[in-house]
Design an enzyme around this catalytic site. Structure first.
Site, short mmCIF file in Angstrom:
data_model
loop_
_atom_site.label_atom_id
_atom_site.label_comp_id
_atom_site.label_asym_id
_atom_site.label_seq_id
_atom_site.Cartn_x
_atom_site.Cartn_y
_atom_site.Cartn_z
N HIS A 173 -1.85 -2.43 6.30
CA HIS A 173 -0.67 -1.56 6.35
C HIS A 173 0.42 -2.07 7.31
O HIS A 173 1.40 -1.37 7.55
CB HIS A 173 -1.04 -0.11 6.72
CG HIS A 173 -1.86 0.57 5.68
ND1 HIS A 173 -2.05 1.94 5.65
CD2 HIS A 173 -2.53 0.08 4.61
CE1 HIS A 173 -2.82 2.25 4.60
NE2 HIS A 173 -3.12 1.14 3.98
N HIS A 191 -10.63 2.02 -1.20
CA HIS A 191 -10.61 3.46 -1.49
C HIS A 191 -10.43 3.75 -2.97
O HIS A 191 -10.01 4.85 -3.34
CB HIS A 191 -9.47 4.14 -0.71
CG HIS A 191 -9.68 4.14 0.77
ND1 HIS A 191 -8.67 3.91 1.67
CD2 HIS A 191 -10.80 4.32 1.51
CE1 HIS A 191 -9.16 3.97 2.90
NE2 HIS A 191 -10.44 4.20 2.83
N GLU A 212 -3.90 2.20 -3.85
CA GLU A 212 -5.24 2.76 -3.57
C GLU A 212 -5.18 3.98 -2.64
O GLU A 212 -6.15 4.72 -2.56
CB GLU A 212 -6.17 1.70 -2.97
CG GLU A 212 -5.83 1.32 -1.55
CD GLU A 212 -7.05 1.15 -0.66
OE1 GLU A 212 -8.18 1.25 -1.12
OE2 GLU A 212 -6.84 0.92 0.55
N ASN A 213 -4.05 4.18 -1.94
CA ASN A 213 -3.92 5.33 -1.04
C ASN A 213 -2.79 6.26 -1.45
O ASN A 213 -2.25 7.01 -0.63
CB ASN A 213 -3.68 4.85 0.39
CG ASN A 213 -4.87 4.12 0.96
OD1 ASN A 213 -5.99 4.55 0.79
ND2 ASN A 213 -4.62 3.00 1.62
N HIS A 253 -3.98 -3.87 2.72
CA HIS A 253 -5.02 -3.10 3.41
C HIS A 253 -4.73 -2.81 4.88
O HIS A 253 -5.00 -1.72 5.35
CB HIS A 253 -6.41 -3.76 3.30
CG HIS A 253 -7.49 -3.04 4.06
ND1 HIS A 253 -7.92 -1.77 3.71
CD2 HIS A 253 -8.23 -3.39 5.14
CE1 HIS A 253 -8.88 -1.39 4.55
NE2 HIS A 253 -9.08 -2.34 5.44
N ASP A 292 0.79 -1.25 0.00
CA ASP A 292 0.00 0.00 0.00
C ASP A 292 0.82 1.30 0.00
O ASP A 292 1.31 1.73 1.05
CB ASP A 292 -0.93 0.05 1.22
CG ASP A 292 -1.95 -1.08 1.24
OD1 ASP A 292 -1.53 -2.26 1.18
OD2 ASP A 292 -3.14 -0.79 1.34
N HIS A 327 -7.23 -7.62 -0.72
CA HIS A 327 -7.28 -6.38 0.07
C HIS A 327 -8.33 -6.57 1.16
O HIS A 327 -9.53 -6.38 0.93
CB HIS A 327 -7.62 -5.23 -0.86
CG HIS A 327 -7.31 -3.89 -0.29
ND1 HIS A 327 -6.04 -3.36 -0.28
CD2 HIS A 327 -8.08 -2.97 0.32
CE1 HIS A 327 -6.06 -2.17 0.28
NE2 HIS A 327 -7.29 -1.91 0.67
#
Ligand SMILES: [Fe+2]
Length: 260
Positions: free
Chosen positions: A176, A68, A39-40, A174, A8, A149
């Site tokens: 992290h 996200h 995604e982030n 997801h 991520d 995820h």
């Protein structure tokens, strides 16, 4: 063949870590293919077009997303042209995007599928076990990497065993936080519950720690704030032999406590 999966990517410090370390990692490990969960990547939520293009320029072959995916509304404007982007296959059907993509690299057909978990998530995704069955009906790739995820390690481990022998790797994203359970399952699928985050080192999964502590201690909904901190990079390196069998899975951690 060596495939690097970057965990991520979170906000500008995550992108900066890729900028600094990806060329060095490629050189050190002779990496052939780079995949990243992004995604982030834009300000801690979602992905804008500029950052998508930066990742293409940096040589990331396929990019996965998560819960996200559509946090930055401009994705709706460029998703149809974003031919390296893989969104959750089991997201609500009305949403655009491709959930499983194949790309030929050095003569190998590499497939990447992105799936969302349903345990402790927002409940909008379809069952990931049934969704991946659909993908597998059509799959003829040489190497198939699944980015799962999801929040719950139990759901991730269960999907790993469910797919053992059917895909090349199941890598979690997801949460992290890197898990130390990387292994090759009995029928040959590489597995890790979570690759971890490439983003702010001193943070609560990327966010400002004081704001999150306040939120948790007092129940005050403090605004979302990206932590200001030095960076960390988390990735997982997969090695495949000429018969496309995964022979090694290795965690890569770079941060002030784990020097490159
Ligand atoms: Fe997520």
């Amino acid at each position: 063949m060596k495939i690097l999966f970057i965990g991520d990517v979170f906000a500008s410090i995550g992108r900066e870590m890729i900028d600094i370390y990806l060329p060095k990692l490629k050189q050190k490990y002779n990496i052939d293919v780079v995949i990243a969960n992004v995604e982030n990547a834009t300000h801690g939520k979602g992905l804008n077009k500029r950052h998508y293009e930066e990742f293409v320029f940096q040589g990331i072959s396929l990019m996965t997303m998560g819960n996200h995916t559509f946090a930055k509304k401009e994705l709706f404007d460029y998703i149809d042209e974003a031919d390296r982007l893989v969104v959750p296959y089991n997201q609500p059907q009305a949403l655009p995007g491709v959930g499983s993509r194949e790309m030929t690299i050095q003569g190998k057909r590499i497939r990447v599928t992105n799936l969302l978990g349903i345990t402790f998530m927002d409940g909008k995704a379809q069952n990931p076990f049934e969704a991946i069955d659909d993908v597998l009906k059509e799959d003829t790739s040489d190497i198939h990497i699944v980015d799962f995820h999801a929040e719950a390690t139990s759901e991730k481990i269960a999907l790993g065993y469910y797919l053992d022998g059917q895909v090349s790797a199941v890598l979690g994203t997801h949460t992290h936080v890197t898990t130390a359970d990387e292994k090759i399952l009995p029928k040959g699928t590489a597995y890790q519950s979570d690759v971890g985050m490439t983003g702010p080192y001193e943070s609560v999964i990327g966010c400002d720690k004081d704001a999150i502590i306040k939120r948790m201690k007092m129940g005050i909904m403090t605004p979302f704030q990206v932590a200001e901190s030095v960076g960390q990079l988390r990735a997982t390196l997969l090695t495949f032999d000429e018969k496309n069998k995964c022979t090694d899975i290795q965690r890569i951690c770079i941060d002030p406590d784990h020097h490159f």
